[in-house]
Motif scaffolding. Structure first.
Motif, mmCIF file in Angstrom:
data_model
loop_
_atom_site.group_PDB
_atom_site.id
_atom_site.type_symbol
_atom_site.label_atom_id
_atom_site.label_comp_id
_atom_site.label_asym_id
_atom_site.label_seq_id
_atom_site.Cartn_x
_atom_site.Cartn_y
_atom_site.Cartn_z
ATOM 1 N N LEU A 135 0.797 -1.123 0.154
ATOM 2 C CA LEU A 135 -0.148 -0.196 0.029
ATOM 3 C C LEU A 135 0.941 1.376 -0.037
ATOM 4 C CD1 LEU A 135 -2.771 -1.306 2.660
ATOM 5 C CD2 LEU A 135 -2.904 -1.117 0.143
ATOM 6 N N THR A 136 2.034 1.020 -0.098
ATOM 7 C CA THR A 136 3.082 2.199 -0.288
ATOM 8 C C THR A 136 2.533 3.513 -1.373
ATOM 9 O OG1 THR A 136 4.738 0.987 -1.748
ATOM 10 C CG2 THR A 136 4.943 0.988 0.413
ATOM 11 N N ALA A 137 1.879 3.099 -2.343
ATOM 12 C CA ALA A 137 1.296 4.072 -3.360
ATOM 13 C C ALA A 137 0.405 4.814 -2.747
ATOM 14 C CB ALA A 137 0.950 3.435 -4.676
ATOM 15 N N GLU A 138 -0.520 4.563 -1.641
ATOM 16 C CA GLU A 138 -1.376 5.294 -1.133
ATOM 17 C C GLU A 138 -1.173 6.395 -0.217
ATOM 18 O OE1 GLU A 138 -4.821 4.429 -1.660
ATOM 19 O OE2 GLU A 138 -4.335 2.601 -2.659
ATOM 20 N N ARG A 139 -1.624 7.519 -0.766
ATOM 21 C CA ARG A 139 -1.205 8.946 -0.067
ATOM 22 C C ARG A 139 -2.034 9.018 1.081
ATOM 23 N NH1 ARG A 139 -3.750 12.977 -0.640
ATOM 24 N NH2 ARG A 139 -1.869 14.329 0.407
ATOM 25 N N ARG A 140 -3.243 8.485 1.296
ATOM 26 C CA ARG A 140 -3.813 8.622 2.466
ATOM 27 C C ARG A 140 -4.444 7.397 2.987
ATOM 28 N NH1 ARG A 140 -8.255 13.524 2.308
ATOM 29 N NH2 ARG A 140 -9.693 11.718 1.356
ATOM 30 N N LEU A 165 1.781 -3.906 7.931
ATOM 31 C CA LEU A 165 1.305 -3.227 6.905
ATOM 32 C C LEU A 165 2.314 -2.546 6.284
ATOM 33 C CD1 LEU A 165 -1.809 -1.194 8.547
ATOM 34 C CD2 LEU A 165 -1.939 -2.854 6.609
ATOM 35 N N LYS A 166 2.275 -2.599 5.000
ATOM 36 C CA LYS A 166 3.262 -1.876 4.023
ATOM 37 C C LYS A 166 2.578 -0.465 3.530
ATOM 38 C CE LYS A 166 4.759 -6.269 2.136
ATOM 39 N NZ LYS A 166 3.480 -6.831 2.429
ATOM 40 N N ILE A 167 2.983 0.618 4.339
ATOM 41 C CA ILE A 167 2.455 1.749 3.892
ATOM 42 C C ILE A 167 3.642 2.809 4.010
ATOM 43 C CG2 ILE A 167 0.096 1.577 4.446
ATOM 44 C CD1 ILE A 167 0.562 2.509 7.192
ATOM 45 N N SER A 168 3.351 3.860 3.264
ATOM 46 C CA SER A 168 4.641 4.942 2.845
ATOM 47 C C SER A 168 4.753 5.868 4.191
ATOM 48 C CB SER A 168 4.282 5.668 1.739
ATOM 49 O OG SER A 168 5.068 7.244 1.892
ATOM 50 N N ALA A 169 5.897 6.064 4.583
ATOM 51 C CA ALA A 169 6.119 7.036 5.958
ATOM 52 C C ALA A 169 5.678 8.633 5.398
ATOM 53 C CB ALA A 169 7.550 7.328 6.016
ATOM 54 N N ASP A 170 5.088 8.927 4.133
ATOM 55 C CA ASP A 170 4.725 10.073 3.523
ATOM 56 C C ASP A 170 3.264 10.232 3.653
ATOM 57 O OD1 ASP A 170 7.403 11.075 3.127
ATOM 58 O OD2 ASP A 170 7.351 10.180 1.101
ATOM 59 N N ALA A 171 2.881 9.070 3.947
ATOM 60 C CA ALA A 171 1.032 9.102 3.901
ATOM 61 C C ALA A 171 0.651 9.777 5.008
ATOM 62 C CB ALA A 171 0.634 7.535 3.899
ATOM 63 N N HIS A 172 -0.606 10.507 4.848
ATOM 64 C CA HIS A 172 -1.422 11.118 5.844
ATOM 65 C C HIS A 172 -2.215 9.970 6.399
ATOM 66 C CE1 HIS A 172 -3.799 14.250 7.673
ATOM 67 N NE2 HIS A 172 -4.731 13.543 7.582
ATOM 68 N N VAL A 173 -1.561 9.531 7.736
ATOM 69 C CA VAL A 173 -2.337 8.349 8.404
ATOM 70 C C VAL A 173 -3.014 8.936 9.698
ATOM 71 C CG1 VAL A 173 -2.128 6.129 9.785
ATOM 72 C CG2 VAL A 173 -0.368 6.767 7.839
ATOM 73 N N TYR A 174 -4.448 8.244 9.522
ATOM 74 C CA TYR A 174 -5.306 8.680 10.414
ATOM 75 C C TYR A 174 -6.097 7.419 11.206
ATOM 76 C CZ TYR A 174 -9.306 8.217 7.030
ATOM 77 O OH TYR A 174 -10.019 7.830 6.150
ATOM 78 N N LEU A 190 3.105 2.231 14.851
ATOM 79 C CA LEU A 190 3.457 2.788 13.360
ATOM 80 C C LEU A 190 4.781 3.765 13.754
ATOM 81 C CD1 LEU A 190 -0.150 3.490 12.315
ATOM 82 C CD2 LEU A 190 1.466 1.861 11.319
ATOM 83 N N ARG A 191 4.844 4.234 14.826
ATOM 84 C CA ARG A 191 5.933 5.173 15.228
ATOM 85 C C ARG A 191 7.357 4.428 14.752
ATOM 86 N NH1 ARG A 191 6.050 9.931 19.650
ATOM 87 N NH2 ARG A 191 5.405 11.130 17.876
ATOM 88 N N GLU A 192 7.300 2.941 15.375
ATOM 89 C CA GLU A 192 8.434 2.353 15.538
ATOM 90 C C GLU A 192 8.832 1.913 14.007
ATOM 91 O OE1 GLU A 192 7.491 -1.078 18.027
ATOM 92 O OE2 GLU A 192 7.865 0.060 19.784
ATOM 93 N N LYS A 193 7.856 2.124 12.908
ATOM 94 C CA LYS A 193 8.345 1.912 11.474
ATOM 95 C C LYS A 193 8.425 2.947 10.888
ATOM 96 C CE LYS A 193 5.785 -1.097 9.225
ATOM 97 N NZ LYS A 193 4.735 -1.769 8.778
ATOM 98 N N GLY A 194 8.438 4.087 11.631
ATOM 99 C CA GLY A 194 8.773 5.464 10.822
ATOM 100 C C GLY A 194 7.575 6.181 10.408
ATOM 101 N N ILE A 195 6.641 5.615 10.856
ATOM 102 C CA ILE A 195 5.227 6.197 10.363
ATOM 103 C C ILE A 195 4.480 7.001 11.253
ATOM 104 C CG2 ILE A 195 2.882 5.545 9.365
ATOM 105 C CD1 ILE A 195 4.441 2.945 8.405
ATOM 106 N N GLU A 196 3.968 8.196 10.986
ATOM 107 C CA GLU A 196 3.457 9.001 11.853
ATOM 108 C C GLU A 196 1.993 9.072 11.824
ATOM 109 O OE1 GLU A 196 3.821 10.775 14.570
ATOM 110 O OE2 GLU A 196 6.124 10.098 14.783
#
Ligand SMILES: Cc1cc2nc3c(=O)[nH]c(=O)nc-3n(C[C@H](O)[C@H](O)[C@H](O)COP(=O)(O)O)c2cc1C
Ligand code: SF4
Ligand code: SF4
Length: 251
Positions: free
Chosen positions: A37-42, A65-74, A94-100
């Motif tokens: 899901l790394t191409a998903e931006r939200r 989950l395979k998501i981008s660190a640039d995604a807007h995650v809520y 998620l933070r441990e994976k560099g995702i905010e």
């Protein structure tokens, strides 16, 4: 992409309402972990709170989950009342994976665990109208990609409920069993279990990966799924009014 985990449809219904309003799509968490899901931006995560924390299955699956660190995650938590550490713990994972996580909120909906205590979750449908403005505000915030965390802070009660002793109590309190005298082998529980933890041969058998979501207990047409060997009346079985059994089977 809105990723959900749902036993009785509250989280699925909220995920769908957000998806409709934000022109997004939904995906069950069990399926999402198999995709890139790394191409998903939200990315939205919608799941219930169990015992003041995220369901054990959610805490196990989210790190995969395979998501981008640039995604807007809520994160949105449809719960009976208390999100406890649900947002805090998944945010940490998620933070441990560099995702905010950029935005979070909870919304009150009928408490499907009330059935275990002899109360009727259907008596709580008033929450849909009472908290409809909250949902509208959440949707507006998501559309605007607002950055604001609600209910994301550490909860001492959530920590207490997460201790080994309380987790053992929780499993004893909520883990269901099949009453073989009542089971007719219809297979509905097998289809709605989000953990694929039930196999039906002549009778239903519950496996070791139960996350206590109570989907099987609420869906059984024979009321053959019991917690603590106590039968639950048909009138107390609950499913979100907009969600059909087949919607839950897609998980
Ligand atoms: C095992 C279990 C524990 C629960 N614990 C809580 C809780 O601590 N706080 C709360 O507000 N709701 C709690 N609930 C209620 C659910 O969070 C709520 O009904 C949720 O909307 C269910 O989502 P679903 O319909 O998508 O499965 C619990 C439900 C279950 C099954
Ligand atoms: S839904 Fe109920 S009756 Fe049907 S297989 Fe499961 S436990 Fe048995
Ligand atoms: S066995 Fe029942 S309570 Fe356990 S995860 Fe499956 S549907 Fe949920």
């Amino acid at each position: 992409m809105i990723i959900y985990f749902s036993g009785t449809g509250n989280s699925l219904a909220i995920a769908r309402q957000i998806a409709f309003a934000t022109n997004d799509s939904t995906l069950p968490l069990t399926e999402a972990v198999r995709r890139d899901l790394t191409a998903e931006r939200r990315i939205g995560l919608v799941f219930p709170s169990y015992d003041f924390n995220a369901p054990p299955a959610v805490r196990n699956l989210v790190p995969r989950l395979k998501i981008s660190a640039d995604a807007h995650v809520y994160i949105i938590i449809p719960c009976g009342a208390q999100a406890g550490n649900s947002i805090w713990s998944v945010r940490r994972l998620l933070r441990e994976k560099g995702i905010e996580v950029r935005y979070s909120h909870k919304i009150r909906v009928p408490d499907n665990s009330a059935i275990v205590f002899g109360r009727n979750p259907n008596d709580q449908v008033w929450k849909f109208t009472r908290f409809s403005d909250r949902l509208k505000n959440i949707i507006n915030d998501i559309k605007a990609e607002r950055k604001r965390l609600h209910f994301a802070w550490f909860s001492p009660l959530g920590w207490f409920m997460g201790t080994d002793r309380m987790q053992q109590w929780m499993l004893r309190t909520f883990r269901p069993a099949v009453n073989e005298d009542k089971c007719i082998g219809c297979g509905i529980c097998e289809r709605v279990c989000p953990m694929r933890n039930i196999a039906v041969d002549e009778k239903a058998g519950i496996g070791p990966h139960c996350t206590a979501c109570l989907a099987c207990l609420h869906a059984c047409p024979q009321q053959a799924v019991e917690v603590g060997a106590k039968p639950s009346p048909k009138t107390h079985q609950y499913r979100h009014p907009d969600i059909k059994l087949k919607d839950l089977s897609l998980q």
